[in-house]
Design an enzyme around this catalytic site. Structure first.
Site, PDB file in Angstrom:
ATOM      1  N   HIS A 157      -5.420 -13.754 -16.372  1.00  0.00           N
ATOM      2  CA  HIS A 157      -5.485 -12.386 -15.978  1.00  0.00           C
ATOM      3  C   HIS A 157      -4.508 -11.632 -17.200  1.00  0.00           C
ATOM      4  CE1 HIS A 157      -6.479 -13.918 -12.029  1.00  0.00           C
ATOM      5  NE2 HIS A 157      -7.051 -12.818 -11.746  1.00  0.00           N
ATOM      6  N   LYS A 161      -0.239  -8.372 -14.293  1.00  0.00           N
ATOM      7  CA  LYS A 161      -0.302  -9.185 -12.872  1.00  0.00           C
ATOM      8  C   LYS A 161       1.113  -9.656 -12.736  1.00  0.00           C
ATOM      9  CE  LYS A 161      -2.967 -12.038 -10.236  1.00  0.00           C
ATOM     10  NZ  LYS A 161      -3.189 -11.332  -9.114  1.00  0.00           N
TER      11      LYS A 161
HETATM   12  N1  LIG Z   1      -8.800  -9.434  -3.673  1.00  0.00           N
HETATM   13  C1  LIG Z   1      -9.544  -8.635  -4.827  1.00  0.00           C
HETATM   14  O1  LIG Z   1     -10.788  -8.873  -5.242  1.00  0.00           O
HETATM   15  C2  LIG Z   1      -8.610  -8.422  -5.875  1.00  0.00           C
HETATM   16  C3  LIG Z   1      -7.264  -8.313  -5.505  1.00  0.00           C
HETATM   17  N2  LIG Z   1      -6.505  -7.289  -6.456  1.00  0.00           N
HETATM   18  C4  LIG Z   1      -4.841  -7.452  -5.978  1.00  0.00           C
HETATM   19  O2  LIG Z   1      -4.705  -6.304  -5.458  1.00  0.00           O
HETATM   20  C5  LIG Z   1      -3.475  -5.832  -5.668  1.00  0.00           C
HETATM   21  C6  LIG Z   1      -3.380  -4.443  -6.760  1.00  0.00           C
HETATM   22  O3  LIG Z   1      -3.827  -4.704  -7.912  1.00  0.00           O
HETATM   23  P1  LIG Z   1      -3.792  -3.684  -9.037  1.00  0.00           P
HETATM   24  O4  LIG Z   1      -4.336  -2.562  -8.638  1.00  0.00           O
HETATM   25  O5  LIG Z   1      -4.241  -4.272 -10.306  1.00  0.00           O
HETATM   26  O6  LIG Z   1      -2.361  -3.162  -9.358  1.00  0.00           O
HETATM   27  P2  LIG Z   1      -1.235  -1.922  -9.453  1.00  0.00           P
HETATM   28  O7  LIG Z   1       0.068  -2.462  -9.492  1.00  0.00           O
HETATM   29  O8  LIG Z   1      -2.123  -1.096 -10.665  1.00  0.00           O
HETATM   30  O9  LIG Z   1      -1.784  -1.120  -7.989  1.00  0.00           O
HETATM   31  C7  LIG Z   1      -0.962  -1.317  -6.808  1.00  0.00           C
HETATM   32  C8  LIG Z   1      -0.614   0.035  -6.525  1.00  0.00           C
HETATM   33  O10 LIG Z   1      -0.064   0.061  -5.269  1.00  0.00           O
HETATM   34  C9  LIG Z   1       1.118   0.679  -5.135  1.00  0.00           C
HETATM   35  N3  LIG Z   1       1.711   0.481  -4.144  1.00  0.00           N
HETATM   36  C10 LIG Z   1       3.030  -0.254  -3.865  1.00  0.00           C
HETATM   37  N4  LIG Z   1       3.849  -0.297  -2.674  1.00  0.00           N
HETATM   38  C11 LIG Z   1       2.826   0.675  -1.854  1.00  0.00           C
HETATM   39  C12 LIG Z   1       3.163   1.199  -0.892  1.00  0.00           C
HETATM   40  N5  LIG Z   1       3.893   0.700   0.167  1.00  0.00           N
HETATM   41  N6  LIG Z   1       2.226   2.197  -0.271  1.00  0.00           N
HETATM   42  C13 LIG Z   1       0.880   2.666  -1.099  1.00  0.00           C
HETATM   43  N7  LIG Z   1       1.001   2.116  -2.393  1.00  0.00           N
HETATM   44  C14 LIG Z   1       1.902   1.115  -2.738  1.00  0.00           C
HETATM   45  C15 LIG Z   1       1.778   0.717  -6.445  1.00  0.00           C
HETATM   46  O11 LIG Z   1       2.694   1.613  -6.715  1.00  0.00           O
HETATM   47  P3  LIG Z   1       3.811   1.097  -7.781  1.00  0.00           P
HETATM   48  O12 LIG Z   1       3.288   0.849  -9.064  1.00  0.00           O
HETATM   49  O13 LIG Z   1       4.659   2.537  -7.981  1.00  0.00           O
HETATM   50  O14 LIG Z   1       4.675   0.174  -7.063  1.00  0.00           O
HETATM   51  C16 LIG Z   1       0.662   0.630  -7.345  1.00  0.00           C
HETATM   52  O15 LIG Z   1       0.071   1.977  -7.565  1.00  0.00           O
HETATM   53  C17 LIG Z   1      -2.882  -7.163  -6.427  1.00  0.00           C
HETATM   54  O16 LIG Z   1      -2.446  -7.971  -5.430  1.00  0.00           O
HETATM   55  C18 LIG Z   1      -3.933  -7.841  -6.915  1.00  0.00           C
HETATM   56  O17 LIG Z   1      -3.596  -9.189  -7.112  1.00  0.00           O
HETATM   57  C19 LIG Z   1      -6.765  -7.124  -7.799  1.00  0.00           C
HETATM   58  C20 LIG Z   1      -8.026  -6.962  -7.921  1.00  0.00           C
HETATM   59  C21 LIG Z   1      -9.327  -7.920  -6.982  1.00  0.00           C
HETATM   60  O1  LIG Z   2      -4.288  -8.724 -10.077  1.00  0.00           O
HETATM   61  C1  LIG Z   2      -5.637  -8.929 -10.540  1.00  0.00           C
HETATM   62  O2  LIG Z   2      -5.971  -7.964 -11.445  1.00  0.00           O
HETATM   63  C2  LIG Z   2      -6.442  -9.586  -9.873  1.00  0.00           C
HETATM   64  N1  LIG Z   2      -5.956 -10.160  -8.514  1.00  0.00           N
HETATM   65  C3  LIG Z   2      -6.933 -11.087  -7.790  1.00  0.00           C
HETATM   66  C4  LIG Z   2      -6.331 -12.578  -7.523  1.00  0.00           C
HETATM   67  O3  LIG Z   2      -5.061 -12.560  -7.454  1.00  0.00           O
HETATM   68  O4  LIG Z   2      -7.032 -13.375  -7.796  1.00  0.00           O
HETATM   69  C5  LIG Z   2      -8.293 -10.880  -8.138  1.00  0.00           C
HETATM   70  C6  LIG Z   2      -8.774 -10.844  -9.448  1.00  0.00           C
HETATM   71  O5  LIG Z   2      -8.669 -12.056 -10.127  1.00  0.00           O
HETATM   72  C7  LIG Z   2      -7.886  -9.841 -10.089  1.00  0.00           C
END
Ligand SMILES: NC(=O)C1=CN([C@@H]2O[C@H](COP(=O)(O)OP(=O)(O)OC[C@H]3O[C@@H](n4cnc5c(N)ncnc54)[C@H](OP(=O)(O)O)[C@@H]3O)[C@@H](O)[C@H]2O)C=CC1
Ligand SMILES: O=C(O)C1=N[C@H](C(=O)O)C[C@H](O)C1
Length: 269
Positions: A157, A161
């Site tokens: 990734h 991450k």
């Molecule tokens: N299941 C799936 O298909 C996928 C899962 N993911 C997962 O999604 C999550 C987010 O990924 P990604 O978007 O890349 O990460 P980012 O860090 O870009 O986004 C997460 C956001 O959530 C915010 N946040 C943290 N705490 C809170 C809260 N209490 N209330 C509201 N918002 C909050 C963060 O703020 P701040 O930065 O200020 O802490 C940040 O803006 C990860 O766990 C990732 O692994 C990602 C892609 C696909």
């Molecule tokens: O953090 C990410 O970006 C992603 N998180 C998910 C994971 O932990 O598998 C899904 C995807 O791979 C992207």
């Protein structure tokens, strides 16, 4: 169909911005709220502008209680602690909670189980169609091949991450463990360093690479004597996750309270 009133949590994050844009463009969903953590620079900004689309008329808020009271669906790609807290609020509001966050601990399951007595939760470490299909292939391969084939899961990734192994790697590990009829927690080897000794028979190993802008690559290797099978998936765009999350929200809306996954949504069980 009446549009589902939809809130995006983590609205200024990588996934949050993609989700705000996808919800705004969807005929059956209406963006009514956007959440960020207290103290975030994004609080008060327009969620549409932050997402790079036209103004949505929705100011990003740090007050989930009042936002969720006026909604049908919460789409949450934040992180472990935020999602645990939001699941209790989603349960109080009796709404649909789509959880894409990863990095959970085994004991977190009981929090989601308790919340899902009152609301519908769809939770998956990967919302894409492709990965959920691949999980079925891994389950079948692991069942067919038996423990003389060593299973290793490699993921890569982007450099931002924060959790490892990825949620997807763990999902694929669960599929392999199910295929072998074992508990993943008893056979998982999550990283190796130093004098490790020989590989234990039946182990399911994980290796995590981080770098650049990789959206998400996963490879399950089943290594036997003289041959090796590789079952993999490469995410080329985050749109595959947003598509899955929106599909999950619409699917769950008329379901009974419960804890569901993407295989339920996609009819893959
Ligand atoms: N299941 C799936 O298909 C996928 C899962 N993911 C997962 O999604 C999550 C987010 O990924 P990604 O978007 O890349 O990460 P980012 O860090 O870009 O986004 C997460 C956001 O959530 C915010 N946040 C943290 N705490 C809170 C809260 N209490 N209330 C509201 N918002 C909050 C963060 O703020 P701040 O930065 O200020 O802490 C940040 O803006 C990860 O766990 C990732 O692994 C990602 C892609 C696909
Ligand atoms: O953090 C990410 O970006 C992603 N998180 C998910 C994971 O932990 O598998 C899904 C995807 O791979 C992207």
């Amino acid at each position: 169909m009446t549009q589902l009133r939809t809130v995006v949590a983590g609205a200024s994050g990588r996934m949050g911005r993609a989700l705000v844009a996808a919800v705004a463009a969807h005929d059956d969903l209406r963006l009514v709220g956007a959440l960020e953590r207290e103290g975030s620079e994004a609080i008060g900004q327009d969620a549409g502008l932050v997402a790079g689309i036209k103004e949505a008329g929705i100011a990003i808020s740090d007050d989930p209680l009042s936002v969720l009271a006026q909604s049908d669906v919460l789409i949450d790609f934040t992180g472990r602690s935020a999602s645990l807290a939001l699941s209790e609020l989603a349960a109080q509001a009796r709404i649909v909670h789509v959880i894409g966050s990863t990095g959970f601990l085994p004991e977190d399951e009981q929090t989601f189980r308790a919340a899902s007595r009152h609301c519908r939760i769809v939770k998956s470490g990967n919302m894409s169609l492709g990965v959920n299909l691949v999980a079925g292939l891994v389950r079948r391969a692991a069942a067919a091949l038996g423990p003389e084939f060593d299973i290793e899961i490699v993921e890569m990734h982007h450099r931002h991450k924060v959790d490892a192994p990825s949620g997807t790697a763990l999902l694929l590990g669960e599929a392999a463990a199910e295929g072998r009829d074992v508990d993943l927690n008893t056979v998982a080897v999550r990283g190796r360093d130093g004098e490790t000794g020989e590989r234990p028979e039946g182990a399911i190993g994980f290796a995590s690479l981080r770098g650049g802008s990789v959206v998400g690559d996963h490879m399950v290797v089943l290594a036997g004597e003289g041959e090796r099978i590789e079952i993999g998936h490469r995410a080329e765009t985050r749109l595959i996750f947003t598509r899955g999350a929106l599909r999950a929200a619409l699917w769950a809306f008329d379901k009974k309270p419960g804890l569901y996954d993407m295989a339920d949504v996609l009819g893959l069980h």
